[in-house]
Design a protein around this motif. Structure first.
Motif, PDB file in Angstrom:
ATOM      1  N   THR A   1     -25.095  17.817 -20.265  1.00  0.00           N
ATOM      2  CA  THR A   1     -24.217  16.905 -19.893  1.00  0.00           C
ATOM      3  C   THR A   1     -23.341  16.760 -21.245  1.00  0.00           C
ATOM      4  OG1 THR A   1     -25.719  15.233 -20.655  1.00  0.00           O
ATOM      5  CG2 THR A   1     -25.368  15.725 -18.274  1.00  0.00           C
ATOM      6  N   GLY A   2     -22.363  16.074 -21.469  1.00  0.00           N
ATOM      7  CA  GLY A   2     -21.793  15.807 -22.803  1.00  0.00           C
ATOM      8  C   GLY A   2     -20.515  14.858 -22.533  1.00  0.00           C
ATOM      9  N   PHE A   3     -19.728  14.776 -23.443  1.00  0.00           N
ATOM     10  CA  PHE A   3     -18.481  14.043 -23.280  1.00  0.00           C
ATOM     11  C   PHE A   3     -17.344  14.527 -24.200  1.00  0.00           C
ATOM     12  CE2 PHE A   3     -21.202  11.597 -26.198  1.00  0.00           C
ATOM     13  CZ  PHE A   3     -20.131  11.103 -27.104  1.00  0.00           C
ATOM     14  N   LEU A   4     -16.281  14.323 -23.955  1.00  0.00           N
ATOM     15  CA  LEU A   4     -15.074  14.470 -24.936  1.00  0.00           C
ATOM     16  C   LEU A   4     -14.374  13.222 -25.230  1.00  0.00           C
ATOM     17  CD1 LEU A   4     -13.118  17.070 -25.506  1.00  0.00           C
ATOM     18  CD2 LEU A   4     -11.667  16.234 -23.835  1.00  0.00           C
ATOM     19  N   LEU A   5     -14.094  13.206 -26.398  1.00  0.00           N
ATOM     20  CA  LEU A   5     -13.405  12.214 -27.332  1.00  0.00           C
ATOM     21  C   LEU A   5     -12.161  12.644 -27.465  1.00  0.00           C
ATOM     22  CD1 LEU A   5     -15.786  10.469 -29.764  1.00  0.00           C
ATOM     23  CD2 LEU A   5     -14.719   9.377 -27.677  1.00  0.00           C
ATOM     24  N   TYR A   6     -11.018  11.965 -26.996  1.00  0.00           N
ATOM     25  CA  TYR A   6      -9.468  12.236 -27.233  1.00  0.00           C
ATOM     26  C   TYR A   6      -8.827  10.979 -27.887  1.00  0.00           C
ATOM     27  CZ  TYR A   6      -8.036   9.549 -23.141  1.00  0.00           C
ATOM     28  OH  TYR A   6      -7.624   8.851 -22.262  1.00  0.00           O
ATOM     29  N   GLU A   7      -7.771  11.257 -28.619  1.00  0.00           N
ATOM     30  CA  GLU A   7      -7.062  10.268 -29.230  1.00  0.00           C
ATOM     31  C   GLU A   7      -5.997   9.406 -28.570  1.00  0.00           C
ATOM     32  OE1 GLU A   7      -6.636   9.576 -33.608  1.00  0.00           O
ATOM     33  OE2 GLU A   7      -5.387  11.167 -33.135  1.00  0.00           O
ATOM     34  N   THR A   8      -6.057   7.987 -28.249  1.00  0.00           N
ATOM     35  CA  THR A   8      -4.875   7.654 -27.431  1.00  0.00           C
ATOM     36  C   THR A   8      -4.869   6.228 -27.927  1.00  0.00           C
ATOM     37  OG1 THR A   8      -4.167   6.902 -25.350  1.00  0.00           O
ATOM     38  CG2 THR A   8      -6.474   7.088 -25.642  1.00  0.00           C
TER      39      THR A   8
END
Length: 125
Positions: free
Chosen positions: A47-54
């Motif tokens: 599993t994992g997660f992505l952080l993106y800028e917004t």
């Protein structure tokens, strides 16, 4: 088939550097993989997660991601020692005591990350 593929959660961040510090220093995650300017964190069992800028980070009023644990009290103690403050809720069907909601399914606790995202830890019965 999607049911056989890894699932990756996606979370918004207003400030990726601040979020990186939070997930490293407070949550204790290893360095993320750079994904074209976004941050990809790997957790257990693929599993994992992505952080993106917004600029939209922190605007959701619901749980956005959670971790399963076998010992919620120990996890909470560790996170509290790192500065995490757990949310207290009291509404029909859900009431926390010392940050923990106990239901027929188990125990849950919620907190926010540096970007205002609502995160959860839970222990199934």
């Amino acid at each position: 088939m999607l049911k056989e593929r890894d699932l990756i959660a996606v979370l918004p961040a207003k400030d990726l550097a601040r979020a990186r510090d939070f997930y490293r220093d407070v949550i204790g995650l290893d360095n993320p993989e750079d994904m074209e300017g976004n941050l990809l964190y790997r957790c257990g069992n693929g599993t994992g997660f992505l952080l993106y800028e917004t600029e939209n980070a922190g605007s959701a009023k619901n749980t956005q991601m959670g971790w399963a644990t076998n010992n919620i009290e120990a996890e909470m103690e560790d996170l509290r020692s790192r500065g995490v403050v757990f949310e207290e809720y009291d509404f029909p069907g859900l009431k926390t005591e010392n940050g923990v909601a106990t239901t027929e399914g188990g125990k849950s606790a919620w907190f926010t990350d540096s970007e205002g995202n609502i995160l959860n830890i839970f222990q199934r019965r």
